[in-house]
Design a protein around this motif. Structure first.
Motif, PDB file in Angstrom:
ATOM      1  N   LEU A 246      19.060  36.074 -22.899  1.00 55.13           N
ATOM      2  CA  LEU A 246      19.365  36.594 -21.054  1.00 55.13           C
ATOM      3  C   LEU A 246      17.886  36.489 -20.363  1.00 55.13           C
ATOM      4  O   LEU A 246      17.796  36.140 -19.280  1.00 55.13           O
ATOM      5  N   ALA A 247      16.249  37.405 -20.748  1.00 55.20           N
ATOM      6  CA  ALA A 247      15.443  36.839 -19.740  1.00 55.20           C
ATOM      7  C   ALA A 247      14.616  35.288 -19.467  1.00 55.20           C
ATOM      8  O   ALA A 247      15.112  34.916 -18.750  1.00 55.20           O
ATOM      9  N   SER A 248      15.083  34.562 -20.423  1.00 59.63           N
ATOM     10  CA  SER A 248      14.534  33.476 -20.366  1.00 59.63           C
ATOM     11  C   SER A 248      15.900  32.715 -20.051  1.00 59.63           C
ATOM     12  O   SER A 248      15.805  31.645 -19.364  1.00 59.63           O
ATOM     13  N   SER A 249      17.314  33.204 -19.302  1.00 57.51           N
ATOM     14  CA  SER A 249      17.714  32.331 -19.230  1.00 57.51           C
ATOM     15  C   SER A 249      17.685  32.738 -17.289  1.00 57.51           C
ATOM     16  O   SER A 249      18.239  31.924 -16.534  1.00 57.51           O
ATOM     17  N   LYS A 250      17.551  34.357 -17.090  1.00 60.88           N
ATOM     18  CA  LYS A 250      17.118  34.619 -16.451  1.00 60.88           C
ATOM     19  C   LYS A 250      16.268  32.921 -15.783  1.00 60.88           C
ATOM     20  O   LYS A 250      15.684  32.417 -14.162  1.00 60.88           O
ATOM     21  N   ALA A 251      15.169  33.016 -16.196  1.00 60.80           N
ATOM     22  CA  ALA A 251      13.828  32.284 -15.639  1.00 60.80           C
ATOM     23  C   ALA A 251      14.119  30.818 -15.863  1.00 60.80           C
ATOM     24  O   ALA A 251      13.790  30.150 -14.524  1.00 60.80           O
ATOM     25  N   ARG A 252      15.020  30.325 -16.650  1.00 62.89           N
ATOM     26  CA  ARG A 252      15.437  29.209 -16.418  1.00 62.89           C
ATOM     27  C   ARG A 252      16.032  28.689 -14.952  1.00 62.89           C
ATOM     28  O   ARG A 252      15.877  27.589 -14.433  1.00 62.89           O
ATOM     29  N   LYS A 253      16.998  30.020 -14.204  1.00 58.05           N
ATOM     30  CA  LYS A 253      17.840  29.641 -13.263  1.00 58.05           C
ATOM     31  C   LYS A 253      16.279  30.167 -12.341  1.00 58.05           C
ATOM     32  O   LYS A 253      17.475  29.939 -10.440  1.00 58.05           O
ATOM     33  N   ASP A 254      15.390  30.553 -12.266  1.00 55.78           N
ATOM     34  CA  ASP A 254      14.651  30.830 -10.745  1.00 55.78           C
ATOM     35  C   ASP A 254      13.861  29.597 -10.487  1.00 55.78           C
ATOM     36  O   ASP A 254      12.650  28.881 -11.052  1.00 55.78           O
ATOM     37  N   GLU A 255      14.264  29.299  -9.437  1.00 53.34           N
ATOM     38  CA  GLU A 255      13.860  28.281  -8.685  1.00 53.34           C
ATOM     39  C   GLU A 255      12.333  28.097  -7.841  1.00 53.34           C
ATOM     40  O   GLU A 255      11.406  27.235  -7.919  1.00 53.34           O
ATOM     41  N   ASP A 256      11.687  28.951  -7.540  1.00 51.65           N
ATOM     42  CA  ASP A 256      10.647  29.569  -7.196  1.00 51.65           C
ATOM     43  C   ASP A 256       9.790  29.440  -8.140  1.00 51.65           C
ATOM     44  O   ASP A 256       8.673  28.879  -8.513  1.00 51.65           O
ATOM     45  N   LEU A 257      10.202  29.427  -9.571  1.00 51.62           N
ATOM     46  CA  LEU A 257       9.618  29.585 -11.357  1.00 51.62           C
ATOM     47  C   LEU A 257       8.690  27.864 -11.392  1.00 51.62           C
ATOM     48  O   LEU A 257       7.772  27.467 -11.351  1.00 51.62           O
ATOM     49  N   ALA A 258      10.313  27.566 -10.611  1.00 51.88           N
ATOM     50  CA  ALA A 258      10.298  25.722 -11.198  1.00 51.88           C
ATOM     51  C   ALA A 258       9.469  25.491 -10.429  1.00 51.88           C
ATOM     52  O   ALA A 258       9.190  23.629 -11.155  1.00 51.88           O
ATOM     53  N   LEU A 259       9.451  25.763  -8.834  1.00 49.88           N
ATOM     54  CA  LEU A 259       8.463  25.145  -7.870  1.00 49.88           C
ATOM     55  C   LEU A 259       7.064  25.439  -8.433  1.00 49.88           C
ATOM     56  O   LEU A 259       6.183  24.122  -8.021  1.00 49.88           O
ATOM     57  N   ALA A 260       6.582  26.663  -8.725  1.00 47.45           N
ATOM     58  CA  ALA A 260       5.209  26.862  -9.696  1.00 47.45           C
ATOM     59  C   ALA A 260       4.866  26.156 -11.029  1.00 47.45           C
ATOM     60  O   ALA A 260       3.757  25.149 -10.733  1.00 47.45           O
ATOM     61  N   PHE A 261       6.185  25.860 -11.652  1.00 46.83           N
ATOM     62  CA  PHE A 261       5.376  25.020 -12.615  1.00 46.83           C
ATOM     63  C   PHE A 261       5.564  23.440 -12.786  1.00 46.83           C
ATOM     64  O   PHE A 261       4.383  22.814 -12.675  1.00 46.83           O
ATOM     65  N   GLN A 262       6.365  23.169 -11.470  1.00 48.34           N
ATOM     66  CA  GLN A 262       6.032  21.987 -11.122  1.00 48.34           C
ATOM     67  C   GLN A 262       4.574  21.283 -10.407  1.00 48.34           C
ATOM     68  O   GLN A 262       4.440  20.404 -10.313  1.00 48.34           O
ATOM     69  N   GLU A 263       4.173  22.282  -9.390  1.00 49.73           N
ATOM     70  CA  GLU A 263       3.628  22.449  -8.519  1.00 49.73           C
ATOM     71  C   GLU A 263       1.923  22.466  -9.824  1.00 49.73           C
ATOM     72  O   GLU A 263       1.311  21.569  -9.441  1.00 49.73           O
ATOM     73  N   ALA A 264       2.690  22.605 -10.184  1.00 47.42           N
ATOM     74  CA  ALA A 264       0.724  23.455 -11.718  1.00 47.42           C
ATOM     75  C   ALA A 264       0.605  21.781 -12.251  1.00 47.42           C
ATOM     76  O   ALA A 264      -0.498  21.395 -12.549  1.00 47.42           O
ATOM     77  N   PHE A 265       2.025  20.784 -12.528  1.00 53.91           N
ATOM     78  CA  PHE A 265       2.256  20.038 -13.402  1.00 53.91           C
ATOM     79  C   PHE A 265       1.449  18.448 -12.098  1.00 53.91           C
ATOM     80  O   PHE A 265       0.760  17.777 -12.736  1.00 53.91           O
ATOM     81  N   PHE A 266       1.402  18.556 -10.792  1.00 50.41           N
ATOM     82  CA  PHE A 266       0.315  17.616 -10.480  1.00 50.41           C
ATOM     83  C   PHE A 266      -0.611  17.623  -9.799  1.00 50.41           C
ATOM     84  O   PHE A 266      -1.269  17.342  -9.790  1.00 50.41           O
ATOM     85  N   ASP A 267      -1.125  19.672 -10.131  1.00 48.66           N
ATOM     86  CA  ASP A 267      -2.014  20.313 -10.015  1.00 48.66           C
ATOM     87  C   ASP A 267      -2.718  19.213 -11.345  1.00 48.66           C
ATOM     88  O   ASP A 267      -3.936  18.984 -11.125  1.00 48.66           O
ATOM     89  N   GLU A 268      -2.296  18.888 -12.444  1.00 52.95           N
ATOM     90  CA  GLU A 268      -3.035  18.892 -13.550  1.00 52.95           C
ATOM     91  C   GLU A 268      -3.481  17.129 -13.181  1.00 52.95           C
ATOM     92  O   GLU A 268      -3.907  16.504 -14.516  1.00 52.95           O
ATOM     93  N   TRP A 269      -2.484  16.675 -12.856  1.00 55.39           N
ATOM     94  CA  TRP A 269      -2.956  14.947 -12.250  1.00 55.39           C
ATOM     95  C   TRP A 269      -4.535  14.924 -12.346  1.00 55.39           C
ATOM     96  O   TRP A 269      -4.706  13.511 -12.059  1.00 55.39           O
TER      97      TRP A 269
END
Length: 451
Positions: A246-269
Motif C-alpha cells: 500500500l505504501a509503494s502504491s501510494k508513492a507511485r501515484k504521488d505526482e509531486d514525488l514523480a516530478l522530483a525524480f524527473q528533476e533529479a534525472f535531468f540534473d544528473e545529465w
C-alpha cells in the motif's frame, strides 16, 4: 552498481562502445564490500545453525537480538532510537558547547543487497535444521525469525515514507507552496526549506531497493516456512507485506514525488550537450521511464504482491501431502482462500486495465518474456507481468474442486486475458482452458490435445 550510491551521472559514459573510451571498471576493487563483507555477515548465519539452535530460549532472548541488530543495520541502517548524541565545541559559534546528532549510518545499495540476502540465508539455515529440532523449538525459532523480519521491513517502510514526505515537503516549500496533506506539525515541516530534496533521492531509492530485496528473497524459503509456521506468524508477515504494498502504491501515484525524480534525472545529465544527447539516445525514446519514481515503486509493489500471493498459495495449495498434517492447529486453507482470491482478482483486473490503456505505448519486444519485463518501462501491466504469470501457473495447478468454487469470478478475466500481447501469458491461459475448463464442458482429453 556505480558504487552503490545511486549516482548515475556517469552512466552514459560507461555505455560508449568505442574501444578507446572503454574502461573496464570494478565497482569495488579489492574492497571489503566485494570480499570481506559477505563472509563476515555470513558467519552470523553459520553461528545460528551450528551453535544458537542448541541453546534454546537463551539464544533467542540474549544472542539473537545481537545478530538481528546487525542484519537490520546492514539492510535498513541505524535505527533512529540508537543514534547517539555527542557534545562538541563549535568554534564558529563563540566556542559554545552544543549537542549534535552523530551522523546516522546509512548503508549503500551494495551493503543493502548483501544484508537482505543474508536474511534469506538465516531462514534457510534454520529450516534446514528443522529435522533435528522438536516441534516446540521449531515453532519458537520460526516465530522469532518472522517477527524480526517483519520488524526490519516495517522499519524500512516507515523510513521510506518519512523520506518521501520530507522530499515532497521540501520541494513544495522551495516553490512557496504549503503541503496540505502533511501540515499537521510533524517533523517533516521543521526544516522543509533547508533540505536539499534532490540529495535525499538516492537514499529513498536505496530504501526502496531494500524493501524489494527483502520481499524478493522470501521466495527462497516460503515453501517450508508456510508448512511449519503458526497462523499468528503468517498474519504478522502478511500485514507487513500489505503495508509495503500500500505504501509503494501510494508513492507511485504521488505526482509531486514523480516530478522530483524527473528533476533529479535531468540534473544528473549535467550542462554538456553531449551528455544530454547520450542520455536521450540511451533511453531509446523511453526517457519518460528511466529514473522515474514509478520504476522504483512499481517494482516494490510488485515484489510485495508477489510475496503475498506466493505465501497464500502455499497455504491454499500445499506442495506436499504432509503440509496439511504440519498445520494441524489451524485451517490454513480456510484462512488463505478469501485473501488469495481477493488479491488475485485485484491484480488481474488492474493488469487488464493497464494493458488496455497503455498497451499501444509499449514496445512489443518487451512482451517476449513477460516474467522478466518488469523494470524496463513504468507501467503496471509490465511491472506486474511476472506476478500474473505466477498467478496463472497457480490457477493451472489448482485442484478441480478449488477451481470450480471460483470459476464464476475467474472465467470472465481469463477470457479477457486471451487478447494480451504477451505470448507467455496467452499460452498459460490456453493451458488453463484446456485443463480446468475443458472437463467442465465434457471435452474429452483426446479432443483437447488435437485442438
Amino acid at each position: 552498481r556505480h558504487g552503490g550510491d545511486g549516482n548515475l551521472s556517469k552512466a552514459h559514459s560507461l555505455k560508449k562502445k568505442d574501444a578507446e573510451n572503454r574502461i573496464v571498471q570494478n565497482p569495488f576493487p579489492d574492497s571489503w564490500i566485494a570480499t570481506t563483507a559477505p563472509i563476515a555477515l555470513g558467519m552470523l548465519s553459520d553461528l545460528i545453525y551450528t551453535k544458537f539452535l542448541d541453546l534454546g530460549n537463551d539464544a533467542r532472548e540474549v544472542l539473537w537480538p545481537l545478530v538481528t541488530s546487525q542484519l537490520v543495520r546492514w539492510s535498513v541502517g541505524t535505527p533512529q532510537d540508537k543514534v547517539q548524541l555527542e557534545a562538541v565545541t563549535d568554534d564558529e559559534y563563540n566556542s559554545d558547547e552544543v549537542i549534535v546528532d552523530v551522523e546516522e549510518w546509512q548503508p549503500s545499495e551494495a551493503l543493502v543487497r548483501i544484508g537482505c540476502k543474508e536474511w534469506s540465508r538465516v531462514f534457510r539455515r534454520v529450516l534446514d535444521a528443522v529435522p533435528e529440532l522438536d516441534k516446540i523449538e521449531t515453532q519458537a525459532w520460526l516465530r522469532t525469525l518472522s517477527i524480526s523480519l517483519s520488524g526490519a521491513l516495517v522499519k524500512n517502510i516507515e523510513l521510506e515514507e518519512r523520506i518521501r514526505e520530507d522530499i515532497v515537503e521540501s520541494k513544495l516549500a522551495a516553490l512557496g507552496i504549503q503541503n496540505e496533506s502533511h501540515s499537521g506539525g510533524g517533523e517533516g515541516n521543521r526544516s522543509g526549506r533547508n533540505v536539499n530534496y534532490l540529495g535525499m533521492l538516492p537514499t529513498l531509492k536505496t530504501r526502496c531497493i531494500a524493501s524489494h530485496c527483502l520481499q524478493q528473497y522470501m521466495s527462497t524459503f516460503v515453501v517450508q516456512f508456510a508448512a511449519l509456521t503458526a497462523e499468528e506468524d503468517i498474519s504478522c508477515l502478511l500485514e507487513t507485506l500489505n503495508k509495503s504494498r500500500l505504501a509503494s502504491s501510494k508513492a507511485r501515484k504521488d505526482e509531486d514525488l514523480a516530478l522530483a525524480f524527473q528533476e533529479a534525472f535531468f540534473d544528473e545529465w549535467g550542462d554538456g550537450v553531449e551528455e544530454v544527447e547520450a542520455a536521450l539516445k540511451g533511453t531509446g525514446g523511453g526517457s519518460r521511464h528511466r529514473g522515474s519514481s514509478q520504476i522504483f515503486f512499481l517494482t516494490q509493489e510488485a515484489s510485495a504482491t508477489k510475496a503475498v500471493i506466493l505465501l497464500l498459495s502455499m497455504l491454499y495449495c500445499p506442495k506436499s501431502s504432509d503440509q496439511e498434517a504440519e498445520n494441524n492447529n489451524w485451517d490454513a486453507e480456510a484462512f488463505s482462500e478469501p485473501l488469495l482470491t481477493e488479491r488475485i482478482i485485484d491484480v488481474l483486473t488492474e493488469f487488464l486495465s493497464s494493458e488496455e490503456n497503455d498497451g499501444l505505448l509499449i514496445d512489443p519486444n518487451v512482451w517476449r518474456s513477460a516474467s522478466e519485463s518488469g523494470g524496463q518501462v513504468a507501467y503496471y501491466c509490465t511491472s506486474f507481468a511476472g506476478v500474473v504469470v505466477d498467478i496463472l501457473e497457480m490457477i493451472l495447478n489448482l485442484e478441480a474442486d478449488k477451481f470450480s468454487r471460483h470459476k464464476a469470478s475467474l472465467f470472465p478475466i481469463l477470457c479477457s486475458l486471451v487478447r494480451i500481447q504477451s505470448g507467455e501469458i496467452r499460452h498459460l491461459v490456453s493451458d488453463i482452458f484446456r485443463k480446468q475448463i475443458g472437463p467442465m464442458i465434457q471435452m474429452p482429453d483426446s479432443e483437447q490435445r488435437t485442438i
